[in-house]
Scaffold this motif. Sequence first.
Motif, short mmCIF file in Angstrom:
data_model
loop_
_atom_site.label_atom_id
_atom_site.label_comp_id
_atom_site.label_asym_id
_atom_site.label_seq_id
_atom_site.Cartn_x
_atom_site.Cartn_y
_atom_site.Cartn_z
N LEU A 237 -28.51 65.98 -73.74
CA LEU A 237 -28.00 65.31 -72.55
C LEU A 237 -27.74 66.26 -71.37
O LEU A 237 -27.17 65.87 -70.36
N GLU A 238 -28.17 67.50 -71.54
CA GLU A 238 -28.09 68.50 -70.48
C GLU A 238 -26.68 68.80 -69.99
O GLU A 238 -26.47 69.15 -68.83
N LEU A 239 -25.73 68.67 -70.86
CA LEU A 239 -24.37 69.08 -70.50
C LEU A 239 -24.30 70.61 -70.57
O LEU A 239 -24.62 71.19 -71.60
N ALA A 240 -23.91 71.24 -69.47
CA ALA A 240 -23.76 72.70 -69.47
C ALA A 240 -22.29 73.00 -69.18
O ALA A 240 -21.89 73.09 -68.02
N PRO A 241 -21.49 73.16 -70.23
CA PRO A 241 -20.04 73.31 -70.04
C PRO A 241 -19.66 74.45 -69.10
O PRO A 241 -18.71 74.33 -68.34
N HIS A 242 -20.43 75.55 -69.12
CA HIS A 242 -20.06 76.68 -68.25
C HIS A 242 -20.18 76.29 -66.78
O HIS A 242 -19.41 76.73 -65.94
N GLU A 243 -21.13 75.40 -66.47
CA GLU A 243 -21.28 74.95 -65.09
C GLU A 243 -20.13 74.04 -64.69
O GLU A 243 -19.64 74.10 -63.57
N VAL A 244 -19.70 73.22 -65.64
CA VAL A 244 -18.56 72.33 -65.36
C VAL A 244 -17.33 73.18 -65.03
O VAL A 244 -16.64 72.94 -64.04
N VAL A 245 -17.10 74.20 -65.85
CA VAL A 245 -15.94 75.07 -65.63
C VAL A 245 -16.07 75.78 -64.28
O VAL A 245 -15.12 75.84 -63.50
N LYS A 246 -17.27 76.27 -63.98
CA LYS A 246 -17.47 76.98 -62.71
C LYS A 246 -17.20 76.06 -61.53
O LYS A 246 -16.51 76.44 -60.57
N LEU A 247 -17.72 74.85 -61.59
CA LEU A 247 -17.54 73.91 -60.48
C LEU A 247 -16.07 73.57 -60.27
O LEU A 247 -15.61 73.48 -59.13
N VAL A 248 -15.34 73.42 -61.36
CA VAL A 248 -13.90 73.13 -61.21
C VAL A 248 -13.20 74.34 -60.59
O VAL A 248 -12.40 74.21 -59.67
N LYS A 249 -13.55 75.52 -61.07
CA LYS A 249 -12.96 76.75 -60.52
C LYS A 249 -13.18 76.86 -59.02
O LYS A 249 -12.31 77.26 -58.27
N LEU A 250 -14.38 76.47 -58.60
CA LEU A 250 -14.72 76.59 -57.18
C LEU A 250 -14.19 75.40 -56.35
O LEU A 250 -14.27 75.41 -55.14
N GLY A 251 -13.71 74.37 -57.04
CA GLY A 251 -13.15 73.24 -56.31
C GLY A 251 -14.12 72.09 -56.07
O GLY A 251 -13.84 71.19 -55.29
N PHE A 252 -15.26 72.08 -56.74
CA PHE A 252 -16.19 70.96 -56.60
C PHE A 252 -15.93 69.91 -57.68
O PHE A 252 -16.71 69.73 -58.60
N VAL A 253 -14.80 69.24 -57.55
CA VAL A 253 -14.38 68.33 -58.60
C VAL A 253 -14.87 66.91 -58.35
O VAL A 253 -15.22 66.19 -59.27
N GLU A 254 -14.91 66.51 -57.07
CA GLU A 254 -15.26 65.12 -56.74
C GLU A 254 -16.61 64.69 -57.31
O GLU A 254 -16.74 63.60 -57.85
N GLY A 255 -17.59 65.57 -57.18
CA GLY A 255 -18.92 65.24 -57.68
C GLY A 255 -18.91 65.09 -59.20
O GLY A 255 -19.65 64.28 -59.75
N LEU A 256 -18.08 65.88 -59.84
CA LEU A 256 -18.02 65.83 -61.30
C LEU A 256 -17.41 64.54 -61.82
O LEU A 256 -17.88 63.97 -62.79
#
Lengths: 310, 171
Positions: free
Chosen positions: B48-67
Amino acid sequence: MKVAVFWGCRILTSQYAYEISVRQVLPQLGVELVDLREMHCCGDIIKSINTFATTYMAARIMALAGETGLTDLLVPCSRCHFTISETRYLLERNEKLREKVDALLEEEGLEYPPEIKIWHVIDLLHDAVGLNLIKRKVKRSLESLKLASHIGCQTIRPSAIGRVDSPEMPQKLDKLIEALGARSLEYPEKLDCCGAILMFSHPEAALTLAGSKIKALQELGVDGLIDSCPACHMMFDENQESAARVVGGRLSLPVLYYTQLLGIAMGIDIEKLGLHLNQTPVEKILEKLTQLKEEAHDGTETRSKKERRV
Amino acid sequence: MSLVDLTSMAKPNKEIRGKILTKLGGIELINCFQCLKCTSGCTAFKLLELAPHEVVKLVKLGFVEGLITSEIIWTCATCLKCTERCPQKASPYHVIMALRNLAVEQGAKIPEAYLKAVSQILETGLLQTTRKVTTKEMETFDRKRLGLPEIKYPTKTFKTVLLKVLEGALA
């Protein structure tokens, strides 16, 4: 030993074979089971919706267990076991959270128990009952059976909160299988997830996960897969046919709960173990055992047959 | 929209990132150095192409809305391998659960089965109604026929308290 039991939704509403076999086998090994006054969801699925609600629900289960006056709680479902264990871990380390939960429990006159040990069927049998007693109870050795174990992701992870077995090299279920005389095979896909939770959102992916594991085991020529979690069992047993449609090919691997296998070895009537409820061809395992027994009675002929098999 | 598009087009939102960090309690994302151990072992990655490290990175950078509006956060199989293996104790599993919680709070679209499960629990206390099991010989069994004791459903107070907790979260 007397333990309170929290069954969880899946066992109570559909995975009856697990409940039947646990109720049958454990008392014969000296474990008395006491049901809780009430049964409700442990909060596992709610964790995705609201994590605090999960904490409340799991804490309420522990409070109900505390009401029985017992300090041991058996949770045969791996998902419930993880949810309740994690809640216990959090409540013991986070005072604010504990206060909030205590206030909610108080509304019903419930109290979070100061002392409670949470058991899974696997560690209860392995650590408390012990392999020696299990070996002594075997009436019908399962020698000749080549089996594979699936312990379940949430049974063994995350180790930081204290789990049933090693997170990367689980051995307890294998030792329990071997205590019955059978062989438990190490295989590359041993730690692969059954995919159960994805049935909620991505059923095809879930069935691919379960189907691939069964396919791999079938190719290894094992006689059966042994699990001990109602969610995993649902995927491997109840959904095996649907999984076959997704991954292609024919799947017909017998899947049994460990407590069912243990019951067979202890010489318990198969109906009392709920074996008729399994959707996979578990009779193949029984046939193999009966066949061997007959051969053993045949004397000289047996030896030649055995030699041929080797 | 892929995760890569998100970093190039969206603007980071520190306020909403704060909400996730609060939900995570003690879990620190700042220590994540993108070693990819989580994604390497992720059950949902291959299918399903879940890349947990990308999810963590995006949250760290503040891109939460898209997630939180993305389907990707609902692909986690909850096998907990990432939590176990993360050398920095960032636990992507818990980050994903926090994102799901926030998605619910913000009224984002979530898989229907989850909503059904909630209403079922509020109705009976259990995740699903009792089922009859049909054997391979086409015989049907329920708890009674199997000699299993009746289910002791929870009291009304439990459901009232649970509803209060759930509504409190949405308020």
